[in-house]
Design a protein around this motif. Structure first.
Motif, PDB file in Angstrom:
ATOM      1  N   ALA A 416      33.567   4.100  91.866  1.00 29.42           N
ATOM      2  CA  ALA A 416      32.239   3.735  92.641  1.00 29.42           C
ATOM      3  C   ALA A 416      31.663   2.859  91.768  1.00 29.42           C
ATOM      4  O   ALA A 416      30.712   1.947  92.282  1.00 29.42           O
ATOM      5  N   ASN A 417      31.547   3.144  90.571  1.00 30.07           N
ATOM      6  CA  ASN A 417      30.793   2.255  89.483  1.00 30.07           C
ATOM      7  C   ASN A 417      31.369   0.785  89.580  1.00 30.07           C
ATOM      8  O   ASN A 417      30.388   0.042  89.474  1.00 30.07           O
ATOM      9  N   ALA A 418      32.548   0.592  89.790  1.00 32.20           N
ATOM     10  CA  ALA A 418      33.125  -0.800  90.169  1.00 32.20           C
ATOM     11  C   ALA A 418      32.525  -1.537  91.339  1.00 32.20           C
ATOM     12  O   ALA A 418      32.129  -2.570  91.271  1.00 32.20           O
ATOM     13  N   ILE A 419      32.298  -0.717  92.417  1.00 27.59           N
ATOM     14  CA  ILE A 419      31.848  -1.088  93.483  1.00 27.59           C
ATOM     15  C   ILE A 419      30.352  -1.619  93.432  1.00 27.59           C
ATOM     16  O   ILE A 419      29.775  -2.712  93.706  1.00 27.59           O
ATOM     17  N   GLU A 420      29.569  -0.852  92.537  1.00 27.37           N
ATOM     18  CA  GLU A 420      28.351  -0.933  92.402  1.00 27.37           C
ATOM     19  C   GLU A 420      28.121  -2.121  91.514  1.00 27.37           C
ATOM     20  O   GLU A 420      27.081  -2.578  91.629  1.00 27.37           O
ATOM     21  N   ALA A 421      29.148  -2.443  90.832  1.00 22.95           N
ATOM     22  CA  ALA A 421      28.779  -3.734  89.774  1.00 22.95           C
ATOM     23  C   ALA A 421      29.073  -4.958  90.451  1.00 22.95           C
ATOM     24  O   ALA A 421      28.863  -6.207  89.925  1.00 22.95           O
ATOM     25  N   MET A 422      29.502  -4.844  91.880  1.00 27.34           N
ATOM     26  CA  MET A 422      29.744  -6.030  92.586  1.00 27.34           C
ATOM     27  C   MET A 422      28.866  -6.093  93.969  1.00 27.34           C
ATOM     28  O   MET A 422      29.486  -6.283  94.863  1.00 27.34           O
ATOM     29  N   PRO A 423      27.621  -6.103  93.766  1.00 30.58           N
ATOM     30  CA  PRO A 423      26.904  -6.342  94.844  1.00 30.58           C
ATOM     31  C   PRO A 423      27.160  -7.523  95.752  1.00 30.58           C
ATOM     32  O   PRO A 423      26.706  -7.286  97.011  1.00 30.58           O
ATOM     33  N   ALA A 424      27.522  -8.723  95.450  1.00 32.63           N
ATOM     34  CA  ALA A 424      27.751  -9.748  96.180  1.00 32.63           C
ATOM     35  C   ALA A 424      29.158  -9.894  96.514  1.00 32.63           C
ATOM     36  O   ALA A 424      29.464 -10.884  96.935  1.00 32.63           O
ATOM     37  N   GLY A 425      29.808  -8.828  96.357  1.00 29.72           N
ATOM     38  CA  GLY A 425      31.417  -8.879  96.561  1.00 29.72           C
ATOM     39  C   GLY A 425      32.018  -9.202  95.321  1.00 29.72           C
ATOM     40  O   GLY A 425      31.581  -9.602  94.172  1.00 29.72           O
ATOM     41  N   GLY A 426      33.571  -9.058  95.566  1.00 24.81           N
ATOM     42  CA  GLY A 426      34.390  -9.712  94.262  1.00 24.81           C
ATOM     43  C   GLY A 426      35.616  -9.010  94.600  1.00 24.81           C
ATOM     44  O   GLY A 426      36.248  -8.713  95.616  1.00 24.81           O
ATOM     45  N   VAL A 427      36.508  -8.802  93.454  1.00 27.92           N
ATOM     46  CA  VAL A 427      37.664  -8.216  93.510  1.00 27.92           C
ATOM     47  C   VAL A 427      37.979  -7.070  92.729  1.00 27.92           C
ATOM     48  O   VAL A 427      37.412  -6.863  91.491  1.00 27.92           O
ATOM     49  N   LEU A 428      38.479  -6.023  93.317  1.00 32.26           N
ATOM     50  CA  LEU A 428      38.530  -4.791  92.640  1.00 32.26           C
ATOM     51  C   LEU A 428      40.022  -4.208  92.397  1.00 32.26           C
ATOM     52  O   LEU A 428      40.989  -4.547  93.519  1.00 32.26           O
ATOM     53  N   ARG A 429      40.489  -4.084  91.286  1.00 33.72           N
ATOM     54  CA  ARG A 429      41.936  -4.303  90.813  1.00 33.72           C
ATOM     55  C   ARG A 429      42.253  -2.650  90.247  1.00 33.72           C
ATOM     56  O   ARG A 429      41.657  -2.346  89.245  1.00 33.72           O
ATOM     57  N   LEU A 430      43.193  -2.141  90.754  1.00 36.93           N
ATOM     58  CA  LEU A 430      43.551  -0.737  90.499  1.00 36.93           C
ATOM     59  C   LEU A 430      45.171  -0.950  90.083  1.00 36.93           C
ATOM     60  O   LEU A 430      45.987  -1.640  90.935  1.00 36.93           O
ATOM     61  N   SER A 431      45.667  -0.328  88.858  1.00 39.71           N
ATOM     62  CA  SER A 431      47.083  -0.403  88.725  1.00 39.71           C
ATOM     63  C   SER A 431      47.295   0.907  87.726  1.00 39.71           C
ATOM     64  O   SER A 431      46.551   1.530  87.218  1.00 39.71           O
ATOM     65  N   THR A 432      48.771   1.103  87.865  1.00 39.31           N
ATOM     66  CA  THR A 432      49.202   2.142  86.913  1.00 39.31           C
ATOM     67  C   THR A 432      50.193   1.780  86.258  1.00 39.31           C
ATOM     68  O   THR A 432      51.031   0.640  86.646  1.00 39.31           O
ATOM     69  N   ARG A 433      50.561   2.244  85.143  1.00 38.07           N
ATOM     70  CA  ARG A 433      51.516   2.037  84.242  1.00 38.07           C
ATOM     71  C   ARG A 433      51.877   3.045  83.386  1.00 38.07           C
ATOM     72  O   ARG A 433      51.038   3.903  82.741  1.00 38.07           O
ATOM     73  N   TYR A 434      53.074   3.463  82.712  1.00 39.73           N
ATOM     74  CA  TYR A 434      53.557   4.304  81.970  1.00 39.73           C
ATOM     75  C   TYR A 434      54.321   3.817  80.537  1.00 39.73           C
ATOM     76  O   TYR A 434      54.835   2.941  80.586  1.00 39.73           O
ATOM     77  N   ILE A 435      53.488   4.517  79.445  1.00 40.09           N
ATOM     78  CA  ILE A 435      54.034   4.070  78.180  1.00 40.09           C
ATOM     79  C   ILE A 435      54.875   5.352  77.561  1.00 40.09           C
ATOM     80  O   ILE A 435      54.629   6.159  77.149  1.00 40.09           O
ATOM     81  N   PRO A 436      56.188   4.798  77.779  1.00 40.23           N
ATOM     82  CA  PRO A 436      57.091   5.942  77.244  1.00 40.23           C
ATOM     83  C   PRO A 436      56.933   6.508  75.869  1.00 40.23           C
ATOM     84  O   PRO A 436      56.941   7.552  75.542  1.00 40.23           O
ATOM     85  N   ILE A 437      56.864   5.460  74.890  1.00 41.97           N
ATOM     86  CA  ILE A 437      56.773   5.913  73.701  1.00 41.97           C
ATOM     87  C   ILE A 437      55.589   6.898  73.076  1.00 41.97           C
ATOM     88  O   ILE A 437      55.693   7.669  72.304  1.00 41.97           O
ATOM     89  N   LEU A 438      54.382   6.699  73.967  1.00 45.13           N
ATOM     90  CA  LEU A 438      53.229   7.527  73.857  1.00 45.13           C
ATOM     91  C   LEU A 438      53.216   8.724  74.930  1.00 45.13           C
ATOM     92  O   LEU A 438      52.224   9.682  74.680  1.00 45.13           O
TER      93      LEU A 438
END
Length: 517
Positions: A416-438
């Motif tokens: 929601a904060n990301a959408i509010e930060a782009m009132p004129a439109g833009g790109v929203l990127r979501l990603s997941t990743r796993y850090i095995p050592i941590l």
């Protein structure tokens, strides 16, 4: 009894300071990894990002610099020249831990002060490798260790100090890190094995009660001691006063203890219940706010299939009134209406996925599934605001241990904060990743919005701090998200360009969560 308590206290002090020193070093290792990742991602804004890290009062650094293997300086936050001592230490054999090399403690001169430092180094990724390769170096101000050691409630002669395996001083609670200049050897005073507490002769030649704790894997030892004379004097003084105070205060203590303990217990209970109620109300308010985003997407997603189902049903009714009617055509219209209703049902199921968890019970949650279901509801809302959504989900990522409802609230608030930060439109990127050592799963929410200015970066996780206009925000969203992430055993971090930097605007929030292993 006093000697046993002193031994127990010294042992706990040694363990506590060893753990604090280890956590301090783990934080520095994580920092140099973060900086190397920033260099790999964006060299254009590297100076601003590293400035945010270097100026953080919780990150004690003297200098950051990047140098080739041949000794050519590529980047430095200092004056642009490297001390010969630093070059010598870079060429020496160093200890390595989790891919980060660590030098021995040595001194550098800055502003006419001799500062003890520890140098960490990491080879940059292959994409940035030139002739001989490039290495990132950071000089850690080792005086920060002396601040940790001084944070002790020791007796008058009590002392905590850090030595290496050879028994040479690195820092003490009494003299600070400048003890490095004397390099007093303690080798003969280190007993064999990890004894909890023992009597020894310290570096001053005084008889002390001493405890030690290894700081693995850095090859250091934390030692805590107290003069035996002070311990014995305390024992004698206690023996003289014990009988006198027992007669005078015994009866009074029994009477007052019950009254005071009852009053304190009631006060603590009332305060705890009041704070829990306020915390619950704040979290519920934030959850209701985040549901606004889901509701907007739900309304848009349900409107189309329901309208289509109604249309095809009406067409089927009209064709049934005709004689003779086309059974095959009517069946096709009804099947289409059924498909549209099923589509609407799947949308409602996605919403119920978030609403059915009402208990704060930790469960194993798959972050990929959660993001997928959340964005199925949110994407229509993004489309209406001209926001393009990109999702990069690491396959077969392990589950995290979390309360699904709490985790959903955190991610929804970040989106929601990301959408509010782009009132004129833009790109929203979501990603997941796993850090095995941590053993950490990271969820990243990145927007291409206007970014966060430097003045706001240090306050965005504070309660009631908001950059919105009065009446438009409570200032609790990121604070509650951060607190909920910490309660789940994770962390919430942010990297953002400034509002004045138009070369690559945007904000990156990273939610770190422990796996359910």
């Amino acid at each position: 009894m006093i000697e046993e308590k002193a031994a127990s206290y010294l042992t706990n002090q040694a363990k506590r300071n060893a753990e604090a020193t280890k956590q301090f070093m783990i934080g520095r290792v994580n920092d140099i990894r973060l900086i190397s990742n920033i260099w790999d991602i964006s060299k254009t804004n590297f100076n601003d990002h590293i400035g945010q890290i270097a100026n953080d009062q919780h990150r004690p650094y003297v200098d950051f610099f990047i140098m080739t293997q041949s000794g050519q300086l590529v980047f430095s936050t200092g004056e642009g020249k490297i001390d010969l001592k630093i070059l010598e230490m870079a060429a020496c054999d160093t200890r390595s831990w989790q891919g980060i090399k660590m030098s021995k403690i040595f001194s550098v001169t800055k502003d006419n002060d001799d500062i003890p430092v520890l140098m960490l180094s990491k080879r940059l990724s292959s994409e940035t490798v030139t002739q001989g390769g490039q290495f990132l170096y950071c000089l850690v101000d080792f005086r920060a260790i002396s601040v940790l050691l001084r944070d002790n409630n020791m007796e008058a002669t009590g002392e905590v100090y850090l030595v290496n395996k050879e028994g040479l001083f690195l820092s003490t609670s009494r003299f600070g890190a400048k003890i490095l200049e004397t390099k007093i050897s303690m080798k003969k005073q280190l007993p064999e094995g990890n004894l909890p507490a023992y009597q020894a002769i310290d570096y001053r030649g005084k008889s002390v009660l001493q405890a030690r704790q290894n700081v693995d894997p850095f090859g250091w030892i934390v030692m805590a001691d107290q003069d035996m004379v002070e311990i014995l004097d305390s024992i004698k003084a206690l023996e003289k006063k014990a009988f006198f105070y027992a007669l005078i205060t015994g009866g009074l203590v029994l009477v007052l203890a019950f009254f005071i303990s009852t009053s304190i217990a009631n006060m603590v209970k009332e305060k705890y219940q009041r704070e829990k109620q306020m915390e619950f109300q704040a979290i519920q308010k934030e959850k209701l706010a985040s549901m606004g985003l889901l509701t907007s997407g739900l309304a848009h997603e349900l409107n189309t299939p329901l309208a289509n189902a109604l249309l095809y049903t009406q067409i089927a009714l009209e064709e049934m009134e005709e004689q003779p009617f086309d059974k095959e055509s009517i069946s096709q219209h009804l099947l289409t209406a059924i498909d549209e209703i099923k589509h609407g049902s799947s949308v409602i199921k996605n919403l119920l996925y978030f609403s059915r968890h009402t208990q704060s019970d930790l469960q194993t949650v798959n972050c990929n599934d959660l993001l997928t279901k959340l964005m199925e509801i949110t994407i229509p809302h993004c489309d209406a605001k001209n926001i393009h959504v990109e999702m990069t989900l690491m396959p077969e990522i392990p589950d995290v241990l979390a309360d699904p409802s709490t985790l959903q609230s955190i991610v929804t608030n970040l989106v929601a904060n990301a959408i509010e930060a782009m009132p004129a439109g833009g790109v929203l990127r979501l990603s997941t990743r796993y850090i095995p050592i941590l053993k950490l799963v990271k969820i990243e929410v990145v927007d291409s919005g206007i970014g966060i200015c430097r003045e706001d970066m240090s306050n965005i996780f504070n309660p009631f701090y908001s950059t919105k206009k009065p009446g438009e925000g409570t200032g609790l969203g990121l604070f509650i998200s951060y607190e909920m992430a910490r309660k789940l055993g994770g962390d919430l971090k942010v990297v953002s360009s400034t509002r004045d930097d138009a070369s690559k605007p945007g904000t990156n929030f990273t939610l770190e969560l422990p796996t359910g292993d």
